[in-house]
Design a protein around this motif. Sequence first.
Motif, PDB file in Angstrom:
ATOM      1  N   ALA A  49     -24.214   4.368   4.616  1.00 38.32           N
ATOM      2  CA  ALA A  49     -23.612   4.049   3.819  1.00 38.32           C
ATOM      3  C   ALA A  49     -23.793   4.169   2.362  1.00 38.32           C
ATOM      4  N   ASP A  50     -25.215   4.816   1.668  1.00 35.19           N
ATOM      5  CA  ASP A  50     -25.191   5.498   0.452  1.00 35.19           C
ATOM      6  C   ASP A  50     -24.520   6.571   0.638  1.00 35.19           C
ATOM      7  N   ARG A  51     -23.874   7.347   1.209  1.00 36.91           N
ATOM      8  CA  ARG A  51     -23.090   8.136   1.151  1.00 36.91           C
ATOM      9  C   ARG A  51     -21.713   8.364   0.900  1.00 36.91           C
ATOM     10  N   GLU A  52     -21.600   7.122   2.084  1.00 41.56           N
ATOM     11  CA  GLU A  52     -20.123   6.782   1.752  1.00 41.56           C
ATOM     12  C   GLU A  52     -19.826   5.780   0.901  1.00 41.56           C
ATOM     13  N   HIS A  53     -20.431   5.192   0.621  1.00 43.64           N
ATOM     14  CA  HIS A  53     -19.729   4.307  -0.884  1.00 43.64           C
ATOM     15  C   HIS A  53     -19.658   4.763  -1.909  1.00 43.64           C
ATOM     16  N   ALA A  54     -20.070   5.974  -2.453  1.00 42.51           N
ATOM     17  CA  ALA A  54     -19.955   6.669  -4.032  1.00 42.51           C
ATOM     18  C   ALA A  54     -18.980   7.570  -3.654  1.00 42.51           C
ATOM     19  N   GLN A  55     -17.537   7.196  -2.306  1.00 46.54           N
ATOM     20  CA  GLN A  55     -17.280   8.298  -2.377  1.00 46.54           C
ATOM     21  C   GLN A  55     -16.081   7.880  -2.579  1.00 46.54           C
ATOM     22  N   HIS A  56     -15.095   6.494  -2.552  1.00 54.14           N
ATOM     23  CA  HIS A  56     -14.136   6.080  -2.034  1.00 54.14           C
ATOM     24  C   HIS A  56     -14.594   4.509  -2.992  1.00 54.14           C
ATOM     25  N   PRO A  57     -12.985   3.811  -3.418  1.00 53.52           N
ATOM     26  CA  PRO A  57     -13.421   2.352  -3.921  1.00 53.52           C
ATOM     27  C   PRO A  57     -13.689   1.624  -2.135  1.00 53.52           C
ATOM     28  N   ARG A  58     -12.425   2.121  -1.937  1.00 57.38           N
ATOM     29  CA  ARG A  58     -12.904   1.544  -0.423  1.00 57.38           C
ATOM     30  C   ARG A  58     -14.222   0.859  -0.047  1.00 57.38           C
ATOM     31  N   SER A  59     -14.146   2.503   0.343  1.00 57.28           N
ATOM     32  CA  SER A  59     -16.107   2.144   0.491  1.00 57.28           C
ATOM     33  C   SER A  59     -16.806   1.690  -0.457  1.00 57.28           C
ATOM     34  N   ILE A  60     -16.626   0.829  -1.405  1.00 58.91           N
ATOM     35  CA  ILE A  60     -17.641   0.606  -2.231  1.00 58.91           C
ATOM     36  C   ILE A  60     -17.432  -0.802  -1.538  1.00 58.91           C
ATOM     37  N   ALA A  61     -15.983  -1.392  -1.991  1.00 57.96           N
ATOM     38  CA  ALA A  61     -15.966  -3.175  -1.061  1.00 57.96           C
ATOM     39  C   ALA A  61     -16.648  -2.282  -0.035  1.00 57.96           C
ATOM     40  N   LEU A 111     -10.715  -2.409   6.797  1.00 58.39           N
ATOM     41  CA  LEU A 111     -10.257  -1.332   6.501  1.00 58.39           C
ATOM     42  C   LEU A 111      -8.983  -0.997   8.170  1.00 58.39           C
ATOM     43  N   ALA A 112      -9.027  -2.887   8.085  1.00 58.68           N
ATOM     44  CA  ALA A 112      -8.328  -2.719   9.226  1.00 58.68           C
ATOM     45  C   ALA A 112      -6.622  -2.107   9.134  1.00 58.68           C
ATOM     46  N   PRO A 113      -6.404  -1.811   7.968  1.00 57.81           N
ATOM     47  CA  PRO A 113      -4.535  -0.613   7.879  1.00 57.81           C
ATOM     48  C   PRO A 113      -5.580   0.588   8.144  1.00 57.81           C
ATOM     49  N   HIS A 114      -6.389   0.406   8.235  1.00 59.01           N
ATOM     50  CA  HIS A 114      -6.678   1.930   8.181  1.00 59.01           C
ATOM     51  C   HIS A 114      -6.745   2.824   9.593  1.00 59.01           C
ATOM     52  N   ALA A 115      -7.750   1.575   9.793  1.00 62.18           N
ATOM     53  CA  ALA A 115      -8.087   1.918  11.181  1.00 62.18           C
ATOM     54  C   ALA A 115      -7.725   2.202  12.461  1.00 62.18           C
ATOM     55  N   ALA A 116      -6.213   1.438  12.306  1.00 62.79           N
ATOM     56  CA  ALA A 116      -4.792   2.262  13.344  1.00 62.79           C
ATOM     57  C   ALA A 116      -4.369   2.879  13.841  1.00 62.79           C
ATOM     58  N   HIS A 117      -5.077   4.139  12.565  1.00 61.48           N
ATOM     59  CA  HIS A 117      -4.687   5.411  12.516  1.00 61.48           C
ATOM     60  C   HIS A 117      -5.067   6.731  12.432  1.00 61.48           C
ATOM     61  N   ASP A 118      -6.549   6.250  11.620  1.00 58.14           N
ATOM     62  CA  ASP A 118      -7.492   6.404  11.317  1.00 58.14           C
ATOM     63  C   ASP A 118      -9.085   6.467  12.388  1.00 58.14           C
ATOM     64  N   PRO A 119      -9.285   7.976  13.237  1.00 60.41           N
ATOM     65  CA  PRO A 119     -10.624   7.691  13.874  1.00 60.41           C
ATOM     66  C   PRO A 119     -11.451   7.178  13.110  1.00 60.41           C
ATOM     67  N   ALA A 120     -11.661   8.061  12.382  1.00 63.34           N
ATOM     68  CA  ALA A 120     -13.290   8.032  11.123  1.00 63.34           C
ATOM     69  C   ALA A 120     -13.225   6.105  10.767  1.00 63.34           C
ATOM     70  N   VAL A 121     -11.855   6.492  10.564  1.00 63.03           N
ATOM     71  CA  VAL A 121     -11.801   4.613   9.724  1.00 63.03           C
ATOM     72  C   VAL A 121     -12.251   3.548  10.788  1.00 63.03           C
ATOM     73  N   ALA A 136     -10.323   0.377  20.814  1.00 61.79           N
ATOM     74  CA  ALA A 136      -9.608   0.975  19.475  1.00 61.79           C
ATOM     75  C   ALA A 136     -10.378   2.479  19.068  1.00 61.79           C
ATOM     76  N   ALA A 137     -11.632   2.893  18.960  1.00 68.29           N
ATOM     77  CA  ALA A 137     -11.756   4.089  18.117  1.00 68.29           C
ATOM     78  C   ALA A 137     -11.941   4.563  19.024  1.00 68.29           C
ATOM     79  N   GLU A 138     -12.108   4.704  20.698  1.00 68.70           N
ATOM     80  CA  GLU A 138     -12.156   4.960  21.590  1.00 68.70           C
ATOM     81  C   GLU A 138     -10.964   5.989  21.872  1.00 68.70           C
ATOM     82  N   ALA A 139     -10.175   5.437  21.894  1.00 66.43           N
ATOM     83  CA  ALA A 139      -9.243   5.585  22.392  1.00 66.43           C
ATOM     84  C   ALA A 139      -8.144   6.739  21.063  1.00 66.43           C
ATOM     85  N   LEU A 140      -8.662   6.692  20.118  1.00 69.03           N
ATOM     86  CA  LEU A 140      -8.153   7.339  19.031  1.00 69.03           C
ATOM     87  C   LEU A 140      -9.416   8.782  18.772  1.00 69.03           C
TER      88      LEU A 140
END
Length: 266
Positions: free
Chosen positions: A16-28, A45-55, A83-87
Amino acid sequence: MSRSGRSGPPGRPDTADREHAQHPRSIAVWRLRSRGCWDDAAGLLAPHAAHDPAVALQRAALLGERCLFTAAGWSDAEDALRAAEALATSDDERGAAACERGHLAYAATVLGVRDRADEARAALGRAAALLAPAAQGRPMLDFRRGLIAEHLADSPQAAEAAYRRAHAGATAQGDRLLCSFTYRHLAGLALRDGELAEARHGFAESLRIREELGYLVGTAPALVALAGAEPEPEASRLREEAARLFRLLGGVPTWLADQLAPEAAA
């Protein structure tokens, strides 16, 4: 620092501490997650999770954490994980998804929802085969294998070794939240072995990190854990503070209620 235990089912760390420093969405997302608003965080995260494996994996992890803290929302977490496994396409992605699968099965088992211990072990074994020794997800995998060893296999020595590997890896990666969890579990083992000073140090470090990160939803369990290693009147003061946070967050984590009574009812 040494060994571990718990003041209830362990929470689930993330980078968390590494991720939320990198992107406004991650901060939220972090701000919502840290206050126990997992559904709202997953919605971001839902809109991005449909196509981004990491999200997609991050979203599954959030919903899995909600299960562990509330003992509810299992079907949503399973859907997000599938869904994450499928991506997932790379070994690292498949390994990270298997690690999440193992942790969700562990959570269901340790909370008494359903015995999925064999599934948890198999999934973490699959993750170990897929993740390279230097992979980013390896410290998390080591931590979760420690949980299995301690709480499902009753093997504190194996748990300690796994927690120590996880702590070293998390330290090297700058994953402070995972360090908070490894400190806490190593401290719990130390307390069980009667190593009181070591236990106090580990519990205090775990609490300090959570307070610095603003991980509010994980602060009450850390206060209760430290209270278990402190004499009176400090122990009562810590439990009262934990009860205040527990009430503030609407009774989350649910498994802390019994340990806080009668403070939580005050």
